[in-house]
Design an enzyme around this catalytic site. Structure first.
Site, PDB file in Angstrom:
ATOM      1  N   TYR A   1      47.124  51.140  37.807  1.00  9.95           N
ATOM      2  CA  TYR A   1      45.778  51.661  37.576  1.00  9.95           C
ATOM      3  C   TYR A   1      45.817  52.891  36.669  1.00  9.95           C
ATOM      4  O   TYR A   1      45.083  52.986  35.672  1.00  9.95           O
ATOM      5  CB  TYR A   1      45.068  52.018  38.898  1.00  9.95           C
ATOM      6  CG  TYR A   1      43.858  52.870  38.599  1.00  9.95           C
ATOM      7  CD1 TYR A   1      42.716  52.287  38.072  1.00  9.95           C
ATOM      8  CD2 TYR A   1      43.909  54.262  38.722  1.00  9.95           C
ATOM      9  CE1 TYR A   1      41.633  53.061  37.700  1.00  9.95           C
ATOM     10  CE2 TYR A   1      42.834  55.045  38.350  1.00  9.95           C
ATOM     11  CZ  TYR A   1      41.697  54.446  37.847  1.00  9.95           C
ATOM     12  OH  TYR A   1      40.638  55.216  37.451  1.00  9.95           O
TER      13      TYR A   1
ATOM     14  N   CYS B   1      20.095  48.839  40.714  1.00  8.93           N
ATOM     15  CA  CYS B   1      21.315  48.713  39.902  1.00  8.93           C
ATOM     16  C   CYS B   1      21.016  48.107  38.534  1.00  8.93           C
ATOM     17  O   CYS B   1      20.284  47.111  38.433  1.00  8.93           O
ATOM     18  CB  CYS B   1      22.322  47.840  40.649  1.00  8.93           C
ATOM     19  SG  CYS B   1      23.819  47.500  39.702  1.00  8.93           S
TER      20      CYS B   1
ATOM     21  N   ASP C   1      40.537  50.271  39.701  1.00  6.79           N
ATOM     22  CA  ASP C   1      40.665  50.891  41.024  1.00  6.79           C
ATOM     23  C   ASP C   1      39.700  50.165  41.973  1.00  6.79           C
ATOM     24  O   ASP C   1      39.033  49.204  41.578  1.00  6.79           O
ATOM     25  CB  ASP C   1      40.412  52.403  40.961  1.00  6.79           C
ATOM     26  CG  ASP C   1      38.946  52.733  40.756  1.00  6.79           C
ATOM     27  OD1 ASP C   1      38.170  51.825  40.400  1.00  6.79           O
ATOM     28  OD2 ASP C   1      38.572  53.892  40.969  1.00  6.79           O
TER      29      ASP C   1
ATOM     30  N   GLU D   1      43.433  61.672  36.391  1.00  7.03           N
ATOM     31  CA  GLU D   1      43.511  60.399  37.110  1.00  7.03           C
ATOM     32  C   GLU D   1      44.378  60.518  38.355  1.00  7.03           C
ATOM     33  O   GLU D   1      44.102  59.902  39.382  1.00  7.03           O
ATOM     34  CB  GLU D   1      44.032  59.298  36.183  1.00  7.03           C
ATOM     35  CG  GLU D   1      43.015  58.868  35.145  1.00  7.03           C
ATOM     36  CD  GLU D   1      41.741  58.298  35.783  1.00  7.03           C
ATOM     37  OE1 GLU D   1      41.834  57.691  36.859  1.00  7.03           O
ATOM     38  OE2 GLU D   1      40.664  58.474  35.194  1.00  7.03           O
TER      39      GLU D   1
END
Ligand code: SF4
Length: 295
Positions: A124, A202, A142, A41
């Protein structure tokens, strides 16, 4: 702004079903080891996913545990970070490893409070580690995930951050915190781009509030007036560190001339900033520097 339970279940299924057949195969997704997830991350911030995966593989081979990173010198870690930019992240990650070793017995903490107290770990990253490594039902917000959730689930760009975090936590499917995080990342990367989203393909298209509202224009957050990259302090800092990475441990390098368009005063100022951030040592003249070697 809550989503009705039936609609929420449909949206969760749409995302998870699409992900089941289309997940990006990224090396750091093959583990839930908390240290490996935390490192991934940190590396993935501001780094394109495929590049981050290659860098993560190299880095985790060198430093497979917090103990391994905590025992390394700053110079070794900064060299291993070559090409990733934002080198402060490397120094902070090493400091986080030291804190994990000294305060948590070498194990990555499994609570938000424990994670957020580690050097360099923000909200985050703390939530991403909880979701991915510990499969907790928390949303890691994020830029990409926030954009997907804002558009599809709320259709409202102006929800206050604290309220939005609580809403986003509600959207996480029970017991699927890790998969949900990865899946939203991939939906964002594949379809829900900041400009010109590919709504026609999508998986959230039939539920998306932003699409249903006719994709209202979002206020432009322009980059007008931004400098060419070579004129930025970030570019200069990167060149200084690259020169030091190429020098053997302990050897001083002299910076007594301009670098690119940056005059010698700007170079000296950048050296001072890098030294105060724990990345290097500067000699009494202010122009000699070497990567920090002491642990
Ligand atoms: S339908 Fe369009 S705006 Fe909505 S989540 Fe998908 S890509 Fe984003």
């Amino acid at each position: 702004m809550s989503v009705a339970p039936a609609a929420l279940a449909e949206m969760q299924s749409a995302v998870l079903d699409w992900y089941a057949g289309n997940a990006r195969d990224l090396a750091f997704r093959r583990t839930t080891d908390p240290w490996s997830v935390l490192v991934s991350e940190v590396i993935a911030q501001q780094t394109q996913a495929a590049r981050a995966a290659d860098a993560w593989t190299r880095f985790i081979d060198l430093f497979p545990t917090p103990n391994a990173l905590a025992a390394a010198s700053p110079a070794t870690v900064i060299r291993a970070w070559r090409g990733l930019g934002y080198n402060r992240r490397a120094v902070a990650l090493r400091e986080a490893a030291i804190a994990i070793v000294e305060d948590h017995g070498g194990r990555v903490p499994d609570s938000y409070d424990g994670l957020i107290r580690l050097p360099g770990i923000g909200p985050y990253t703390a939530r991403a580690v909880l979701a991915i490594a510990f499969n907790r039902p928390v949303a890691a917000l994020d830029t990409t995930i926030r954009r997907v959730l804002t558009r599809a689930f709320t259709g409202d760009d102006d929800v206050p951050p604290r309220t939005f975090q609580a809403l986003a936590d509600e959207y996480v499917p029970a017991g699927r915190g890790a998969t949900w995080t990865h899946a939203l990342m991939d939906v964002g990367a594949a379809f829900c781009r900041a400009r010109d989203p590919r709504c026609d393909a999508c998986p959230l298209a039939s539920h998306c509030k932003f699409l249903a509202a006719g994709r209202p224009p979002v206020a432009a957050r322009g980059r007008a007036g931004s400098k060419p990259f070579r004129a930025t302090t970030r570019w200069l800092r990167g060149r200084i560190l690259d020169r030091l990475r190429d020098s053997p441990d302990g050897r001083w390098v002299t910076f007594d001339g301009p670098i690119g368009t940056h005059d010698v005063d700007a170079v000296i100022e950048a050296l001072g900033d890098l030294a105060s951030e724990g990345m290097l040592e500067v000699d009494d003249t202010g122009t000699g520097a070497r990567l920090r070697t002491e642990r």
